[in-house]
Scaffold this motif. Structure first.
Motif, PDB file in Angstrom:
ATOM      1  N   ASP A  53      48.715  25.411  45.509  1.00 38.73           N
ATOM      2  CA  ASP A  53      49.602  25.998  46.703  1.00 38.73           C
ATOM      3  C   ASP A  53      50.984  26.128  45.967  1.00 38.73           C
ATOM      4  O   ASP A  53      51.261  25.583  44.949  1.00 38.73           O
ATOM      5  N   LEU A  54      51.795  26.877  46.727  1.00 38.41           N
ATOM      6  CA  LEU A  54      53.267  27.121  46.180  1.00 38.41           C
ATOM      7  C   LEU A  54      53.908  25.863  46.183  1.00 38.41           C
ATOM      8  O   LEU A  54      54.708  25.783  45.007  1.00 38.41           O
ATOM      9  N   LEU A  55      54.291  24.920  47.034  1.00 37.05           N
ATOM     10  CA  LEU A  55      54.851  23.744  46.903  1.00 37.05           C
ATOM     11  C   LEU A  55      54.277  22.858  45.800  1.00 37.05           C
ATOM     12  O   LEU A  55      55.124  22.182  45.389  1.00 37.05           O
ATOM     13  N   ASN A  56      53.124  22.765  45.531  1.00 37.59           N
ATOM     14  CA  ASN A  56      52.533  21.972  44.342  1.00 37.59           C
ATOM     15  C   ASN A  56      53.176  22.502  43.081  1.00 37.59           C
ATOM     16  O   ASN A  56      53.152  21.948  42.041  1.00 37.59           O
ATOM     17  N   ASN A  57      52.951  23.856  43.364  1.00 33.31           N
ATOM     18  CA  ASN A  57      53.442  24.613  42.033  1.00 33.31           C
ATOM     19  C   ASN A  57      54.939  24.383  41.703  1.00 33.31           C
ATOM     20  O   ASN A  57      55.049  23.883  40.600  1.00 33.31           O
ATOM     21  N   LEU A  58      55.662  24.281  42.806  1.00 28.62           N
ATOM     22  CA  LEU A  58      57.085  24.010  42.393  1.00 28.62           C
ATOM     23  C   LEU A  58      57.562  22.845  42.279  1.00 28.62           C
ATOM     24  O   LEU A  58      58.414  22.348  41.830  1.00 28.62           O
ATOM     25  N   THR A  59      56.712  21.672  42.691  1.00 26.71           N
ATOM     26  CA  THR A  59      56.786  20.320  42.354  1.00 26.71           C
ATOM     27  C   THR A  59      56.036  19.689  41.385  1.00 26.71           C
ATOM     28  O   THR A  59      56.024  18.505  41.173  1.00 26.71           O
ATOM     29  N   ASN A  60      55.395  20.456  40.562  1.00 28.11           N
ATOM     30  CA  ASN A  60      54.484  20.158  39.536  1.00 28.11           C
ATOM     31  C   ASN A  60      53.456  19.398  40.304  1.00 28.11           C
ATOM     32  O   ASN A  60      53.196  18.072  39.517  1.00 28.11           O
ATOM     33  N   GLY A  61      52.953  19.495  41.174  1.00 26.58           N
ATOM     34  CA  GLY A  61      51.610  18.546  41.745  1.00 26.58           C
ATOM     35  C   GLY A  61      51.993  17.293  42.499  1.00 26.58           C
ATOM     36  O   GLY A  61      51.287  16.593  42.913  1.00 26.58           O
ATOM     37  N   MET A  72      42.416  27.696  48.496  1.00 26.66           N
ATOM     38  CA  MET A  72      43.442  28.008  48.228  1.00 26.66           C
ATOM     39  C   MET A  72      43.899  27.889  46.717  1.00 26.66           C
ATOM     40  O   MET A  72      43.492  26.875  45.951  1.00 26.66           O
ATOM     41  N   HIS A  73      44.501  28.838  45.999  1.00 28.16           N
ATOM     42  CA  HIS A  73      44.777  28.778  44.526  1.00 28.16           C
ATOM     43  C   HIS A  73      46.242  29.551  44.221  1.00 28.16           C
ATOM     44  O   HIS A  73      46.688  30.589  45.111  1.00 28.16           O
ATOM     45  N   ASP A  74      46.868  28.977  43.524  1.00 27.23           N
ATOM     46  CA  ASP A  74      48.296  29.598  43.171  1.00 27.23           C
ATOM     47  C   ASP A  74      48.436  29.485  41.639  1.00 27.23           C
ATOM     48  O   ASP A  74      48.708  28.379  41.151  1.00 27.23           O
ATOM     49  N   TYR A  75      48.241  30.387  40.786  1.00 23.65           N
ATOM     50  CA  TYR A  75      48.312  30.500  39.446  1.00 23.65           C
ATOM     51  C   TYR A  75      49.608  30.948  38.850  1.00 23.65           C
ATOM     52  O   TYR A  75      50.118  31.761  39.443  1.00 23.65           O
ATOM     53  N   SER A  76      50.234  30.059  37.975  1.00 20.67           N
ATOM     54  CA  SER A  76      51.365  30.533  37.476  1.00 20.67           C
ATOM     55  C   SER A  76      51.257  29.905  36.010  1.00 20.67           C
ATOM     56  O   SER A  76      50.954  28.832  35.715  1.00 20.67           O
ATOM     57  N   PRO A  77      52.281  29.923  35.115  1.00 16.79           N
ATOM     58  CA  PRO A  77      52.379  29.452  33.826  1.00 16.79           C
ATOM     59  C   PRO A  77      53.312  28.275  33.939  1.00 16.79           C
ATOM     60  O   PRO A  77      53.564  27.631  32.875  1.00 16.79           O
ATOM     61  N   GLY A  78      53.849  27.971  34.960  1.00 15.22           N
ATOM     62  CA  GLY A  78      54.792  26.690  35.231  1.00 15.22           C
ATOM     63  C   GLY A  78      56.112  27.078  34.927  1.00 15.22           C
ATOM     64  O   GLY A  78      56.535  28.294  35.154  1.00 15.22           O
ATOM     65  N   ILE A  79      56.899  25.896  35.141  1.00 15.16           N
ATOM     66  CA  ILE A  79      58.227  26.174  35.273  1.00 15.16           C
ATOM     67  C   ILE A  79      58.808  25.398  34.072  1.00 15.16           C
ATOM     68  O   ILE A  79      58.512  24.206  33.596  1.00 15.16           O
ATOM     69  N   ALA A  80      59.724  26.164  33.369  1.00 13.13           N
ATOM     70  CA  ALA A  80      60.195  25.696  31.811  1.00 13.13           C
ATOM     71  C   ALA A  80      61.198  24.475  32.197  1.00 13.13           C
ATOM     72  O   ALA A  80      61.695  24.553  33.023  1.00 13.13           O
ATOM     73  N   ALA A  81      61.435  23.879  31.212  1.00 11.88           N
ATOM     74  CA  ALA A  81      62.279  22.826  31.183  1.00 11.88           C
ATOM     75  C   ALA A  81      63.851  23.470  31.391  1.00 11.88           C
ATOM     76  O   ALA A  81      64.692  22.631  32.266  1.00 11.88           O
ATOM     77  N   MET A 125      54.218  18.445  55.459  1.00 12.85           N
ATOM     78  CA  MET A 125      53.125  17.576  54.890  1.00 12.85           C
ATOM     79  C   MET A 125      52.349  18.360  53.911  1.00 12.85           C
ATOM     80  O   MET A 125      51.470  18.952  54.338  1.00 12.85           O
ATOM     81  N   ILE A 126      52.494  18.488  52.573  1.00 14.72           N
ATOM     82  CA  ILE A 126      51.673  18.950  51.425  1.00 14.72           C
ATOM     83  C   ILE A 126      51.039  18.083  50.771  1.00 14.72           C
ATOM     84  O   ILE A 126      51.983  17.314  49.834  1.00 14.72           O
ATOM     85  N   PRO A 127      49.819  17.572  50.639  1.00 10.49           N
ATOM     86  CA  PRO A 127      49.273  16.378  49.805  1.00 10.49           C
ATOM     87  C   PRO A 127      49.598  16.918  48.276  1.00 10.49           C
ATOM     88  O   PRO A 127      49.455  17.946  48.142  1.00 10.49           O
ATOM     89  N   PRO A 128      49.821  15.769  47.496  1.00  7.99           N
ATOM     90  CA  PRO A 128      49.994  16.097  46.004  1.00  7.99           C
ATOM     91  C   PRO A 128      48.545  16.445  45.551  1.00  7.99           C
ATOM     92  O   PRO A 128      47.560  15.891  45.774  1.00  7.99           O
ATOM     93  N   ILE A 129      48.536  17.742  44.611  1.00  9.06           N
ATOM     94  CA  ILE A 129      47.141  18.290  44.043  1.00  9.06           C
ATOM     95  C   ILE A 129      47.623  18.459  42.795  1.00  9.06           C
ATOM     96  O   ILE A 129      48.739  19.146  42.387  1.00  9.06           O
ATOM     97  N   ALA A 130      47.035  17.697  41.426  1.00  5.82           N
ATOM     98  CA  ALA A 130      47.321  17.930  40.228  1.00  5.82           C
ATOM     99  C   ALA A 130      47.074  19.490  39.807  1.00  5.82           C
ATOM    100  O   ALA A 130      45.813  20.079  40.191  1.00  5.82           O
ATOM    101  N   PRO A 131      47.786  20.138  38.961  1.00  8.53           N
ATOM    102  CA  PRO A 131      47.245  21.364  38.561  1.00  8.53           C
ATOM    103  C   PRO A 131      46.163  21.403  37.706  1.00  8.53           C
ATOM    104  O   PRO A 131      45.826  20.361  36.908  1.00  8.53           O
ATOM    105  N   VAL A 132      45.325  22.479  37.603  1.00  8.46           N
ATOM    106  CA  VAL A 132      44.147  22.696  37.090  1.00  8.46           C
ATOM    107  C   VAL A 132      44.172  23.785  35.845  1.00  8.46           C
ATOM    108  O   VAL A 132      44.513  24.780  36.205  1.00  8.46           O
ATOM    109  N   PRO A 133      43.962  23.737  34.636  1.00  8.00           N
ATOM    110  CA  PRO A 133      44.081  24.622  33.688  1.00  8.00           C
ATOM    111  C   PRO A 133      43.094  25.841  34.190  1.00  8.00           C
ATOM    112  O   PRO A 133      41.998  25.768  34.473  1.00  8.00           O
TER     113      PRO A 133
END
Length: 147
Positions: A47-55, A1-10, A62-70
């Protein structure tokens, strides 16, 4: 599973990146537009939830934490073929827009350490619904004085 995005700005703005002026072309009168960007730096958050919670993952569900990958993504989106058009004005909501329903195709790829993906060849028959348009809202609603 992959969820690509530029992230969430401050400031909370998310899934938005700047595009150079040459990356975007649009001609609403003829119902054509394109967006082409190459080697855009993003993160794969899995995944979307790790994207929205910054990993950080999520507890319910229950979605385990996964650090974002460049990663890097490249895409070429083309809209064409006027199917219908609409002009909408809603003064109560300070909204005005001119929209054109078209066909569209996309060619998309992603690369990161240990993984790459390239979409199938663009196929207009796979398109269900596409719209290009121009809108004015909020403070910009009154910008041209055509209320």
């Amino acid at each position: 599973m992959h969820d690509y995005s530029p992230g969430i700005a401050a400031n909370g703005l998310f899934w938005v990146i700047p595009a150079s002026p040459g990356a975007i072309e649009a001609d609403l009168d003829n119902g054509v537009a394109s967006l082409r960007m190459s080697n855009v730096p993003v993160s794969d958050a899995h995944d979307l939830l790790n994207n929205l919670t910054n990993g950080q993952g999520f507890s319910n569900p229950m979605i385990p934490p996964i650090a974002p990958v460049p990663a890097m993504v490249t895409f070429d989106i083309e809209w064409s073929g006027v199917r219908s058009s609409a002009k909408i004005v809603n003064e109560t909501q300070n909204f005005r827009g001119q929209f054109v329903q078209t066909g569209a195709t996309i060619n998309w790829s992603a690369e990161q350490a240990g993984f790459s993906f390239h979409s199938e060849s663009p196929n207009p028959a796979r398109n269900f619904y596409s719209v290009i348009g121009h809108e004015q809202n909020g403070a910009f609603f009154h910008a041209d004085g055509n209320d």
